[in-house]
Design a protein around this motif. Structure first.
Motif, PDB file in Angstrom:
ATOM      1  N   GLY A 141       0.691  -1.273  -0.225  1.00 51.20           N
ATOM      2  CA  GLY A 141      -0.149   0.005   0.156  1.00 51.20           C
ATOM      3  C   GLY A 141       0.904   1.240   0.052  1.00 51.20           C
ATOM      4  O   GLY A 141       2.019   1.315   0.452  1.00 51.20           O
ATOM      5  N   ASN A 142       0.174   2.428  -0.674  1.00 49.74           N
ATOM      6  CA  ASN A 142       1.101   3.524  -0.718  1.00 49.74           C
ATOM      7  C   ASN A 142       0.425   4.222   0.531  1.00 49.74           C
ATOM      8  O   ASN A 142      -0.835   4.711   0.468  1.00 49.74           O
ATOM      9  N   GLY A 143       1.122   4.405   1.709  1.00 47.80           N
ATOM     10  CA  GLY A 143       0.476   4.945   2.989  1.00 47.80           C
ATOM     11  C   GLY A 143       0.069   6.524   2.471  1.00 47.80           C
ATOM     12  O   GLY A 143      -0.940   6.727   3.276  1.00 47.80           O
ATOM     13  N   GLU A 144       0.782   7.069   2.084  1.00 49.14           N
ATOM     14  CA  GLU A 144       0.496   8.534   1.874  1.00 49.14           C
ATOM     15  C   GLU A 144      -1.206   8.752   0.885  1.00 49.14           C
ATOM     16  O   GLU A 144      -1.910   9.545   1.401  1.00 49.14           O
ATOM     17  N   VAL A 145      -1.154   7.793   0.048  1.00 50.53           N
ATOM     18  CA  VAL A 145      -2.627   7.819  -0.713  1.00 50.53           C
ATOM     19  C   VAL A 145      -3.609   7.303   0.057  1.00 50.53           C
ATOM     20  O   VAL A 145      -4.847   7.610   0.091  1.00 50.53           O
ATOM     21  N   LEU A 146      -3.380   6.088   0.928  1.00 52.77           N
ATOM     22  CA  LEU A 146      -4.304   5.450   1.708  1.00 52.77           C
ATOM     23  C   LEU A 146      -4.736   6.327   2.819  1.00 52.77           C
ATOM     24  O   LEU A 146      -5.908   6.836   3.199  1.00 52.77           O
ATOM     25  N   ALA A 147      -3.663   7.383   3.541  1.00 55.88           N
ATOM     26  CA  ALA A 147      -4.158   8.177   4.458  1.00 55.88           C
ATOM     27  C   ALA A 147      -4.914   9.248   4.029  1.00 55.88           C
ATOM     28  O   ALA A 147      -5.783   9.899   4.757  1.00 55.88           O
ATOM     29  N   ARG A 148      -4.714   9.939   2.862  1.00 54.53           N
ATOM     30  CA  ARG A 148      -5.679  10.966   2.284  1.00 54.53           C
ATOM     31  C   ARG A 148      -6.890  10.370   2.077  1.00 54.53           C
ATOM     32  O   ARG A 148      -7.799  11.373   2.029  1.00 54.53           O
ATOM     33  N   ALA A 149      -7.121   9.210   1.963  1.00 54.92           N
ATOM     34  CA  ALA A 149      -8.662   8.653   1.748  1.00 54.92           C
ATOM     35  C   ALA A 149      -9.045   8.274   3.308  1.00 54.92           C
ATOM     36  O   ALA A 149     -10.094   7.590   3.340  1.00 54.92           O
ATOM     37  N   GLY A 150      -8.361   8.434   4.374  1.00 56.22           N
ATOM     38  CA  GLY A 150      -8.901   8.313   5.958  1.00 56.22           C
ATOM     39  C   GLY A 150      -8.385   6.897   5.940  1.00 56.22           C
ATOM     40  O   GLY A 150      -9.323   6.395   6.937  1.00 56.22           O
ATOM     41  N   LEU A 151      -7.648   6.073   5.243  1.00 52.36           N
ATOM     42  CA  LEU A 151      -7.758   4.632   5.573  1.00 52.36           C
ATOM     43  C   LEU A 151      -6.283   4.454   6.586  1.00 52.36           C
ATOM     44  O   LEU A 151      -5.147   4.986   5.845  1.00 52.36           O
ATOM     45  N   TRP A 240       5.291  -5.902 -14.897  1.00 53.52           N
ATOM     46  CA  TRP A 240       4.876  -5.847 -13.292  1.00 53.52           C
ATOM     47  C   TRP A 240       5.547  -4.322 -12.979  1.00 53.52           C
ATOM     48  O   TRP A 240       5.056  -3.995 -11.980  1.00 53.52           O
ATOM     49  N   PRO A 241       6.805  -3.863 -13.654  1.00 55.44           N
ATOM     50  CA  PRO A 241       7.301  -2.827 -13.027  1.00 55.44           C
ATOM     51  C   PRO A 241       6.399  -1.576 -13.297  1.00 55.44           C
ATOM     52  O   PRO A 241       6.525  -0.519 -12.504  1.00 55.44           O
ATOM     53  N   GLU A 242       5.766  -1.589 -14.530  1.00 57.85           N
ATOM     54  CA  GLU A 242       5.032  -0.578 -14.688  1.00 57.85           C
ATOM     55  C   GLU A 242       3.816  -0.425 -13.718  1.00 57.85           C
ATOM     56  O   GLU A 242       3.239   0.527 -13.487  1.00 57.85           O
ATOM     57  N   ALA A 243       3.294  -1.658 -13.398  1.00 57.23           N
ATOM     58  CA  ALA A 243       2.138  -1.630 -12.362  1.00 57.23           C
ATOM     59  C   ALA A 243       2.650  -1.125 -10.998  1.00 57.23           C
ATOM     60  O   ALA A 243       1.886  -0.368 -10.411  1.00 57.23           O
ATOM     61  N   ALA A 244       3.851  -1.491 -10.798  1.00 58.55           N
ATOM     62  CA  ALA A 244       4.498  -1.156  -9.514  1.00 58.55           C
ATOM     63  C   ALA A 244       4.300   0.398  -9.676  1.00 58.55           C
ATOM     64  O   ALA A 244       4.357   1.354  -8.476  1.00 58.55           O
ATOM     65  N   LYS A 245       4.938   1.308 -10.662  1.00 51.98           N
ATOM     66  CA  LYS A 245       4.865   2.573 -10.698  1.00 51.98           C
ATOM     67  C   LYS A 245       3.552   3.394 -10.490  1.00 51.98           C
ATOM     68  O   LYS A 245       3.529   4.308 -10.106  1.00 51.98           O
ATOM     69  N   LEU A 246       2.302   2.498 -10.679  1.00 49.11           N
ATOM     70  CA  LEU A 246       1.063   3.126 -10.557  1.00 49.11           C
ATOM     71  C   LEU A 246       0.864   3.342  -9.038  1.00 49.11           C
ATOM     72  O   LEU A 246       0.576   4.546  -8.377  1.00 49.11           O
ATOM     73  N   LEU A 247       1.625   2.419  -8.294  1.00 47.78           N
ATOM     74  CA  LEU A 247       1.580   2.526  -6.794  1.00 47.78           C
ATOM     75  C   LEU A 247       2.479   3.621  -6.338  1.00 47.78           C
ATOM     76  O   LEU A 247       1.975   4.458  -5.583  1.00 47.78           O
ATOM     77  N   SER A 248       3.589   3.417  -6.735  1.00 45.74           N
ATOM     78  CA  SER A 248       4.753   4.424  -6.004  1.00 45.74           C
ATOM     79  C   SER A 248       4.419   5.978  -6.424  1.00 45.74           C
ATOM     80  O   SER A 248       4.850   6.764  -5.939  1.00 45.74           O
ATOM     81  N   VAL A 262      10.033  -4.944  -3.649  1.00 46.78           N
ATOM     82  CA  VAL A 262      10.356  -3.886  -2.600  1.00 46.78           C
ATOM     83  C   VAL A 262      11.534  -2.869  -3.451  1.00 46.78           C
ATOM     84  O   VAL A 262      11.491  -1.562  -3.011  1.00 46.78           O
ATOM     85  N   GLY A 263      12.381  -3.612  -4.222  1.00 47.93           N
ATOM     86  CA  GLY A 263      13.556  -2.612  -4.610  1.00 47.93           C
ATOM     87  C   GLY A 263      13.031  -1.573  -5.521  1.00 47.93           C
ATOM     88  O   GLY A 263      13.534  -0.580  -5.494  1.00 47.93           O
ATOM     89  N   ALA A 264      12.055  -2.101  -6.427  1.00 47.51           N
ATOM     90  CA  ALA A 264      11.391  -0.964  -7.274  1.00 47.51           C
ATOM     91  C   ALA A 264      10.665   0.175  -6.615  1.00 47.51           C
ATOM     92  O   ALA A 264      11.008   1.321  -6.930  1.00 47.51           O
ATOM     93  N   LEU A 265      10.037  -0.205  -5.536  1.00 44.00           N
ATOM     94  CA  LEU A 265       9.340   0.820  -4.627  1.00 44.00           C
ATOM     95  C   LEU A 265      10.110   1.727  -4.034  1.00 44.00           C
ATOM     96  O   LEU A 265       9.886   2.793  -3.962  1.00 44.00           O
ATOM     97  N   GLU A 266      11.084   1.281  -3.614  1.00 44.76           N
ATOM     98  CA  GLU A 266      12.262   2.050  -2.786  1.00 44.76           C
ATOM     99  C   GLU A 266      13.166   2.874  -3.757  1.00 44.76           C
ATOM    100  O   GLU A 266      13.114   3.989  -3.684  1.00 44.76           O
ATOM    101  N   ALA A 268      11.922   4.055  -6.464  1.00 50.06           N
ATOM    102  CA  ALA A 268      10.807   5.179  -6.860  1.00 50.06           C
ATOM    103  C   ALA A 268      10.671   6.082  -5.705  1.00 50.06           C
ATOM    104  O   ALA A 268       9.986   7.083  -6.040  1.00 50.06           O
ATOM    105  N   GLY A 269      11.145   6.063  -4.507  1.00 50.70           N
ATOM    106  CA  GLY A 269      11.155   6.856  -3.443  1.00 50.70           C
ATOM    107  C   GLY A 269       9.930   6.714  -2.827  1.00 50.70           C
ATOM    108  O   GLY A 269       9.338   7.583  -2.299  1.00 50.70           O
ATOM    109  N   LEU A 270       9.272   5.559  -2.677  1.00 52.27           N
ATOM    110  CA  LEU A 270       7.894   5.489  -1.914  1.00 52.27           C
ATOM    111  C   LEU A 270       8.288   5.094  -0.399  1.00 52.27           C
ATOM    112  O   LEU A 270       8.860   4.251  -0.093  1.00 52.27           O
ATOM    113  N   GLY A 271       8.357   6.246   0.286  1.00 49.69           N
ATOM    114  CA  GLY A 271       8.576   6.320   1.780  1.00 49.69           C
ATOM    115  C   GLY A 271       7.688   5.733   2.766  1.00 49.69           C
ATOM    116  O   GLY A 271       8.237   4.993   3.726  1.00 49.69           O
ATOM    117  N   ASP A 272       6.496   5.708   2.555  1.00 49.60           N
ATOM    118  CA  ASP A 272       5.438   5.170   3.597  1.00 49.60           C
ATOM    119  C   ASP A 272       4.819   4.034   2.702  1.00 49.60           C
ATOM    120  O   ASP A 272       3.922   4.153   1.942  1.00 49.60           O
TER     121      ASP A 272
END
Length: 416
Positions: A141-151, A240-248, A262-266, A268-272
């Motif tokens: 999960g992208n924590g920032e996106v989830l938090a903005r939705a109240g999750l 799959w890397p392109e799908a991962a970019k949608l999340l990050s 995990v490596g692809a998300l890191e 891409a700078g996905l901190g949360d």
């Protein structure tokens, strides 16, 4: 040692088919992991040199087909990479592999591998693979996106997951569940099946011990169709890397995929980054492994044994898994050598119930995986649940349009 090339002058060649190549950026971490394992081998086995013909050959169109042909013609390499489990069924039936039970005892692996994994590696009382590492399928999960939705919590059930997806869509995330093509869709289907049916029923379906006609199957397939309605409509065109970019990149809130992401998300700078097992599957560890085998008639058996011992060693496991994002299978590995996510996965490997994956060959033979992947791909366009059910059942039974003839042998897993 020259990884992927020729052995040093005077060294005996140890030819190992490993699938990652120089020209595939999607496999950069896997190639780095195999090269690192080759360096451990060079230190542990002086006088032998590692050669990977998949890399050295410079663009072999289908190295797996080349390998199958060589095995049939009694011209095996010294070792090759595989996913332990159903993927190797045909090779075991054909007598292409040498059992490694005595070596497991000699190398002390019986004492340091989790019992559940030893059982999963055992086929008709014999062990044919030395695991290099284990991956786990997880919900990211992208924590920032989830938090903005109240999750702020983590969905514990499939119903809660759908409510999260609704909340994300209401918050402006049009396609909240990122998804790619082919096997990534089968991964998602497996998550739903495991959540709705439980591990025993899940495993029996892929093993052909249960049929696909029950009401519970229909409900699970309907639920899978519901999840697809929350995914990106270009899913069939994405690796799959392109799908991962949608999340990050914040275009999605969730992604279900193996932890190689995990490596692809890191990067891409996905901190949360949040992670959990698929909702409704707590207490299970859906796994796939990287392993190496000993072909019958290996031309350099001494070198092959030394290679496999390096694969199973503490040093080999650390070199391989720290670069690939997977985790070591040895219970005496030091968790401090690994990042936070991998430390959590190491702990879960020992205490969770291991469940194999059809998408990655640990639950299904290659022809079944191909047939079921084809069925899921067709469903992505048609949305026809009845056809999906029929196509999967036919694929598991070896009758699907994408299925090759299967061996008639039945293997019993578990127990040494």
């Amino acid at each position: 040692m020259r990884a992927g090339g020729s052995p040093a002058p005077g060294a005996a060649e140890v030819e190992v088919f490993a699938w990652a190549t120089d020209d595939d950026p999607d496999q950069a971490a896997e190639k780095a992991a195999v090269d690192a394992l080759g360096e451990v081998f060079a230190q542990a086995c002086p006088g032998h040199g590692f050669v990977n013909p998949v890399v050295a050959g410079g663009g072999t169109p289908d190295p797996r087909r080349v390998l199958r042909s060589r095995l049939r013609e009694n011209d095996p390499p010294d070792s090759f990479q595989a996913h332990p489990g159903g993927e190797l069924a045909d090779h075991i039936d054909a007598g292409h592999l040498t059992a490694l039970d005595d070596r497991f005892v000699e190398w002390g692996l019986v004492d340091v591998l989790p019992r559940g994994l030893l059982d999963a590696l055992t086929v008709d009382g014999k062990i044919y693979t030395v695991p290099a590492g284990v991956h786990r399928l997880m919900l990211w999960g992208n924590g920032e996106v989830l938090a903005r939705a109240g999750l702020t919590g983590r969905p514990a059930t499939l119903d809660e997951f759908v409510r999260d997806l609704d909340a994300l869509r209401s918050a402006g995330v049009e396609h909240p569940l990122a998804l790619g093509a082919a096997w990534t869709q089968l991964e998602l289907l497996e998550g739903v099946l495991l959540s709705e049916l439980g591990p025993e029923r899940f495993e029996s379906l892929w093993a052909g011990e249960s049929d696909w006609s029950g009401r519970d199957i229909g409900g699970a397939l309907d639920a899978y169709g519901t999840l697809l309605s929350y995914t990106n409509p270009d899913r069939d065109d994405l690796h799959w890397p392109e799908a991962a970019k949608l999340l990050s990149g914040g275009a999605a809130g969730y992604l279900f995929m193996g932890d190689w992401v995990v490596g692809a998300l890191e990067e891409a700078g996905l901190g949360d980054c949040r992670y959990q097992p698929f909702p409704g599957t707590a207490g299970t560890f859906q796994w796939l492994g990287d392993a190496f085998v000993l072909p019958r008639g290996a031309p350099n058996p001494e070198g092959a044994h030394c290679w496999l011992r390096a694969v199973g060693s503490i040093e080999g496991q650390k070199a391989f898994n720290t670069r690939k994002g997977s985790i070591p299978v040895r219970t005496d590995a030091d968790p401090a050598d690994y990042p936070e996510y991998q430390r959590a996965a190491i702990a879960d490997l020992e205490r969770a119930r291991l469940v194999p994956s059809c998408a990655h060959g640990s639950a299904c033979a290659p022809e079944v995986t191909a047939a079921v992947t084809g069925a899921v791909g067709r469903f992505s366009g048609s949305g026809d649940v009845a056809a999906l059910r029929a196509d999967i059942a036919a694929g598991v039974a070896g009758r699907g349009p994408d299925a090759a003839p299967q061996s008639s042998a039945t293997h019993r897993r578990g127990g040494t």
